[in-house]
Design a protein around this motif. Structure first.
Motif, PDB file in Angstrom:
ATOM      1  N   GLN A 126     102.680 -13.715  15.789  1.00 44.91           N
ATOM      2  CA  GLN A 126     102.881 -15.166  15.709  1.00 44.91           C
ATOM      3  C   GLN A 126     101.751 -15.922  16.398  1.00 44.91           C
ATOM      4  O   GLN A 126     101.352 -17.008  15.953  1.00 44.91           O
ATOM      5  CB  GLN A 126     104.231 -15.541  16.326  1.00 44.91           C
ATOM      6  CG  GLN A 126     105.443 -15.140  15.499  1.00 44.91           C
ATOM      7  CD  GLN A 126     105.513 -15.873  14.180  1.00 44.91           C
ATOM      8  OE1 GLN A 126     104.736 -15.604  13.263  1.00 44.91           O
ATOM      9  NE2 GLN A 126     106.457 -16.795  14.054  1.00 44.91           N
ATOM     10  N   ARG A 129      98.947 -16.078  14.010  1.00 45.02           N
ATOM     11  CA  ARG A 129      99.243 -17.014  12.930  1.00 45.02           C
ATOM     12  C   ARG A 129      99.094 -18.471  13.364  1.00 45.02           C
ATOM     13  O   ARG A 129      98.853 -19.342  12.523  1.00 45.02           O
ATOM     14  CB  ARG A 129     100.661 -16.768  12.417  1.00 45.02           C
ATOM     15  CG  ARG A 129     100.839 -15.437  11.707  1.00 45.02           C
ATOM     16  CD  ARG A 129     102.272 -15.236  11.254  1.00 45.02           C
ATOM     17  NE  ARG A 129     102.440 -14.011  10.476  1.00 45.02           N
ATOM     18  CZ  ARG A 129     103.550 -13.655   9.864  1.00 45.02           C
ATOM     19  NH1 ARG A 129     104.635 -14.437   9.955  1.00 45.02           N
ATOM     20  NH2 ARG A 129     103.615 -12.531   9.172  1.00 45.02           N
ATOM     21  N   LEU A 185      96.900 -17.217   6.654  1.00 40.42           N
ATOM     22  CA  LEU A 185      96.912 -17.499   8.089  1.00 40.42           C
ATOM     23  C   LEU A 185      95.979 -16.528   8.794  1.00 40.42           C
ATOM     24  O   LEU A 185      95.543 -15.521   8.235  1.00 40.42           O
ATOM     25  CB  LEU A 185      98.338 -17.348   8.644  1.00 40.42           C
ATOM     26  CG  LEU A 185      99.394 -18.306   8.103  1.00 40.42           C
ATOM     27  CD1 LEU A 185     100.780 -17.911   8.631  1.00 40.42           C
ATOM     28  CD2 LEU A 185      99.076 -19.745   8.475  1.00 40.42           C
ATOM     29  N   THR A 214      91.400 -14.715   8.044  1.00 40.53           N
ATOM     30  CA  THR A 214      92.588 -15.304   7.435  1.00 40.53           C
ATOM     31  C   THR A 214      92.919 -14.575   6.139  1.00 40.53           C
ATOM     32  O   THR A 214      92.046 -14.079   5.434  1.00 40.53           O
ATOM     33  CB  THR A 214      92.404 -16.803   7.155  1.00 40.53           C
ATOM     34  OG1 THR A 214      91.224 -16.997   6.364  1.00 40.53           O
ATOM     35  CG2 THR A 214      92.271 -17.579   8.453  1.00 40.53           C
ATOM     36  N   PRO A 217      99.800 -13.320   5.272  1.00 40.72           N
ATOM     37  CA  PRO A 217     100.492 -13.034   6.533  1.00 40.72           C
ATOM     38  C   PRO A 217     101.182 -11.672   6.563  1.00 40.72           C
ATOM     39  O   PRO A 217     101.416 -11.119   7.637  1.00 40.72           O
ATOM     40  CB  PRO A 217     101.510 -14.169   6.638  1.00 40.72           C
ATOM     41  CG  PRO A 217     100.957 -15.270   5.796  1.00 40.72           C
ATOM     42  CD  PRO A 217     100.222 -14.597   4.682  1.00 40.72           C
TER      43      PRO A 217
END
Length: 289
Positions: A126, A129, A185, A214, A217
């Motif tokens: 997370q 991200r 992300l 990136t 995800p």
């Protein structure tokens, strides 16, 4: 046995000469090889506080510049330590590619299948991200799953008779059937057990930023199958807030990596091959449940 065609010959004496020639202040420090299942770089400890990282193959050369540029910028966003670069070595007559000197981080590689790290790994994913840095590179393997289809099917052909290829193909095609709908992300994109360190059972560091950038995800969900026990997967999934589509893609990505790795490294890198077999087994159990 060498893992790759064109692999560089690197040893402690060479590393010592490179350091002495380009970083005289560190010339007297001891050089010790760091045993690793890494496939792209050779790692050596330099004294007590530094490491030297040298590409084994030309395909890993661009990673050195990427890490030198991005690791210091990403570090403030992450909840664990990272190997900050402190020196960038140049090619020489003895070694043809750039190489790096980084800060040493104390810790141990977590044990596959025993690591109770679901919540902490979820927090790390997370944190990646949530990174808000412009001009990001594209993450390695971060594009659509379809880009890996040919190589994955080729690996399945090589593994016929060694694994349940019918079940593996079904799990792979289930991932292909689920398209990415969420935006790209920031990702680490290579959260293998060997790229993590723990201290006293807690996640302490993340290493090897050569694949960072990136992308989908789902790429950073691979620890659910390559490291965590089944009992930790739900915790990890809850923290990363992965819906069914993302979870299925993540499982397919973990499977694809393992299928490709197993025949390639079976004879030359027992650590990677063993983890690949573990991933295949865990994915097929998970897919059948």
């Amino acid at each position: 046995m060498r893992m790759h065609a064109g692999e560089a010959e690197i040893d402690e004496l060479l590393v010592g000469r490179l350091v002495a020639g380009q970083f005289p202040a560190w010339a007297g420090l001891a050089v010790r090889e760091i045993p690793s299942s890494g496939t792209v770089n050779a790692m050596y400890r330099l004294g007590e506080e530094l490491t030297v990282r040298l590409p084994l193959v030309e395909g890993g050369v661009s990673d050195i510049a990427k890490e030198h540029a991005w690791v210091p910028r990403l570090a403030p966003y992450l909840p664990v330590e990272v190997p900050l670069p402190v020196g960038l070595g140049e090619p020489s007559a003895e070694y043809p590619w750039p190489w790096s000197v980084n800060r040493w981080i104390t810790g141990e590689v977590p044990s596959t299948g025993d690591a109770a790290l679901g919540r902490e790994l979820g927090g790390l994913v997370q944190a990646f991200r949530a990174v808000d840095l412009p001009d990001a590179p594209a993450a390695y393997r971060g594009g659509p799953l379809q880009l890996q289809d040919a190589e994955t099917r080729n690996a399945l052909e090589q593994l016929e008779g060694a694994i349940d290829t019918s079940a593996a193909l079904a799990a792979w095609e289930a991932g292909l059937a689920v398209l990415q709908t969420e935006p790209d992300l920031w990702l680490h994109a290579d959260l293998m057990p060997a790229n993590l360190l723990v201290r006293e059972g807690r996640l302490a560091a993340v290493l090897d930023f050569g694949c960072v950038g990136t992308g989908d995800p789902a790429c950073d969900l691979i620890p659910a199958w390559n490291l965590l026990p089944a009992s930790e997967r739900d915790v990890f999934r809850s923290v990363v807030e992965a819906d069914d589509a993302q979870w299925i893609r993540g499982r397919a990505r973990a499977l694809s990596m393992a299928l490709i790795q197993l025949p390639y490294y079976r004879e030359t890198n027992p650590g990677i091959a063993a983890n690949a077999q573990h991933v295949i087994d865990e994915v097929l159990i998970d897919f059948a449940s």
